[in-house]
Design an enzyme around this catalytic site. Structure first.
Site: not given
Lengths: 331, 331
Positions: B11, B15, B145, B148, B203, B206, B217, B221
């Site tokens: 969450f 989430g 879905e 990616v 933002g 990270e 990352d 993908k």
């Protein structure tokens, strides 16, 4: 394995593309449980009908050699009305005045509870509501990805893949002929007439180019988009249309110096459905060149989504028809 | 009307985005015959379980105010194992070393015959074959879905909308953080470290950016794309990866003078799965700026299809999850 008996009604570039693709993809389709059997093909004057399945390779070479797909004189409409099958692949030419034989064919198919996959813009641009109501009342599928943007998925992208999103507005380039002419006018600093002649020589523009260059083709596609994606209830006459025939190389040159291209843009939003030449920043996703088409939709959740692809071509359009067929009969 | 009982496991931003979207789209979903009832939500330390349906608005504000979604201490995995429901929405953070709790959760869901919709790249980048085999053997749906390209539909575009096409190769930008940093380095002629700091302030990156800027990352993908769209059987270790940390403003400047951008491109073709900075012509459809993602696939029938959209964002990613949910339960 499901056997789907289909007719191909209309055997010009798109109809022949469909036959080629069904031939090439026979094994693939069987692999996903669909055994496609074409039981009839009709062109504008002749037909071939065979309940055991028309030999597609022979039909293609016969058409190429003789200009006629068969020796029967039964019309496409009669085939739909009298020959048992499940799916009509309607690829007759668009008639934007009356809907033409395509409209008659689609309604005839729905009367018998048959499904329709079509590349014909006329019936949907003129009578979207009636056509879809007829399909619904007979429990038929009516799919028409090939009517908008050729190989570029527009309808199925918005309605299936982006399901759950509210479509807020959209703009795009839906006519590769206009895009080619405008792109070349800018590149060559040449007048409209010269680049139209080049496009005609290359087979990109028709002898009578008015349907494309006056924006009629784009407007027809916009109506289909407005009705199917935006849930509107509009017809061809509701679109304001300006074509590209009065654009000068000087205008393109001035635009270019300021970092803009001029593109024939179709747009749909709350307040209007409009086709007109517009300034587009050169770095904008809409500023695609050559004969490419582009579709950019603003959605409430996913934000803006832009897709680019080939807007025309026999095999490319057949690809859209194939995807529609698969979406109906898979599982 | 079908009632679908779902859990949201994880969450964080995604989430919570899912909870917001399910709240906003409740009526829309009912209109297409899907009554979604969230019967449990778990964050990393707490949970709320209510067989009558968790109040999503309360859960969202509780999480915002207290940092905890509930007062139960049952874990997400235990919820999956012990609470009756049909759908696990798996939005725990990606762990690319082991698959993390996401992998445990997905396998636990399949063991009980539940469907999974996920945004978690780890399990699929590490053990795609095993995960999909587990789903298949229990008759469960597994859709991903959201793993990616965020809101940009990639998997469903290629597998559903372009069905019938053979995918020949693809290239794309799958990491908005890298794209932002490279775009800004070019605009400002500023060094990597400075634009990374800007991205962190906004933002977009990270605190520990290594997962993004070292290409991990993007590689995760690519593995998912290679397996799901290209039918390969590869894992994260099969990708050659170069990140963007060694790119200089001088390199960008030289490229720009020749009409090129430098982009972190992921590519899949017959011979390799590769992540590396590449020169892209400024007018090329891949040369999108800011945090945008782009996916360009070469197909046998439709030719090249390129799609652009937002690759991240809480609501955007939730949009992909919503579309997956609809595709499973509609009709």
């Amino acid at each position: 394995m499901k056997t789907i008996r289909a007719s191909i009604i209309g055997f010009g570039a798109v109809g022949q593309g469909v036959a080629k693709v069904l031939l090439d993809k026979r094994d693939y389709l069987r692999g996903i449980g669909i055994d496609m059997k074409v039981i009839a093909i009709a062109d504008s004057r002749t037909a071939v009908v065979d309940a055991q399945g028309v030999d597609l390779a022979s039909a293609l070479s016969r058409k190429k050699e003789t200009g006629a797909v068969g020796s029967d004189t039964i019309s496409g409409t009669e085939i739909i009305r009298t020959v048992d099958h499940e799916l009509v692949i309607e690829t007759t030419p668009t008639n934007i005045e009356t809907g033409g034989v395509g409209l008659v064919n689609m309604m005839a198919a729905f009367e018998r509870g048959m499904d329709v996959v079509t590349s014909n813009k006329g019936p949907l641009a003129l009578k979207y509501g009636e056509v879809m109501a007829a399909a619904k009342s007979s429990g038929s599928y009516c799919r028409f990805e090939a009517t908008v943007g050729g190989a570029m998925p527009v309808i199925n992208l918005a309605c299936d893949v982006l399901a759950g999103n509210r479509m807020i507005s959209m703009e795009g380039i839906f006519n590769g002929t206009c895009n080619y002419i405008l792109s070349r006018m800018m590149e060559e600093q040449a007048p409209y007439e010269q680049m139209l002649a080049e496009a005609q020589e290359l087979g990109i523009a028709e002898k009578d180019p008015s349907y494309d260059v006056e924006g009629i083709d784009t407007a027809s596609k916009l109506v289909i988009v407005a009705n199917s994606i935006f849930g509107m209830n509009v017809s061809y006459k509701d679109v304001t249309v300006t074509g590209i025939t009065r654009i000068t190389p000087e205008a393109l040159s001035l635009a270019n110096a300021d970092g803009f291209a001029i593109k024939l843009i179709g747009e749909v939003n709350d307040s209007r459905i409009n086709v007109a030449p517009k300034l587009v920043p050169l770095s904008h996703p809409l500023a695609v060149g050559g004969t490419l088409n582009v579709f950019s939709v603003q959605t409430d959740l996913a934000g803006p989504i832009t897709i680019t692809g080939r807007g025309a071509g026999s095999i490319e359009t057949a690809s859209a028809i194939l995807s529609d067929i698969i979406s109906i009969y898979r599982n």
